[in-house]
Motif scaffolding. Structure first.
Motif, short mmCIF file in Angstrom:
data_model
loop_
_atom_site.label_atom_id
_atom_site.label_comp_id
_atom_site.label_asym_id
_atom_site.label_seq_id
_atom_site.Cartn_x
_atom_site.Cartn_y
_atom_site.Cartn_z
N GLN A 52 1.07 -1.29 0.07
CA GLN A 52 -0.20 -0.09 0.55
C GLN A 52 1.02 1.04 -0.18
O GLN A 52 2.28 1.11 1.01
CB GLN A 52 -0.92 -0.24 1.37
N HIS A 53 0.48 1.96 -0.86
CA HIS A 53 1.63 3.73 -1.23
C HIS A 53 0.66 4.03 0.05
O HIS A 53 -0.89 5.32 0.14
CB HIS A 53 1.14 3.75 -2.48
N GLU A 105 3.88 10.78 -2.60
CA GLU A 105 3.93 9.83 -1.91
C GLU A 105 5.33 9.12 -1.66
O GLU A 105 6.28 9.46 -1.70
CB GLU A 105 4.47 8.47 -3.00
N GLU A 106 4.84 9.47 -0.20
CA GLU A 106 6.41 9.17 1.09
C GLU A 106 6.54 7.72 1.17
O GLU A 106 7.69 8.00 1.39
CB GLU A 106 5.39 9.42 2.71
#
Length: 79
Positions: A21-22, A29-30
């Motif tokens: 999971q992004h 996006e971290e």
């Protein structure tokens, strides 16, 4: 953060059922959250021991290496 804490269980369930999971922070996006099983598969037992052994076995291990010194930028302190 409160929302993230409240939905952490959901994140874990989705990782287990749907895969990685992004996670985004402020539309950037971290991180990507993966299962422990996937992490172990990707890590594949790597510990860095092989790299240490290679350095220790090198015929050049006694050579002194001077790091390149770059000027540090000066920034105004944040008050």
């Amino acid at each position: 953060m409160a929302d993230a804490r409240a939905r952490f269980g959901e994140l874990v369930r989705r990782v287990r059922s749907e895969g990685p999971q992004h996670v985004t922070v402020r539309a950037q996006e971290e991180v990507v959250v993966i299962s422990a099983e996937e992490f172990r598969r990707l890590k594949n037992g790597a510990t860095g021991a092989a790299l240490v052994a290679a350095f220790q076995a090198s015929p050049y291990r006694e050579v002194e290496i001077e790091p390149e010194r770059l000027p540090m930028p000066v920034r105004d302190p944040v008050l």
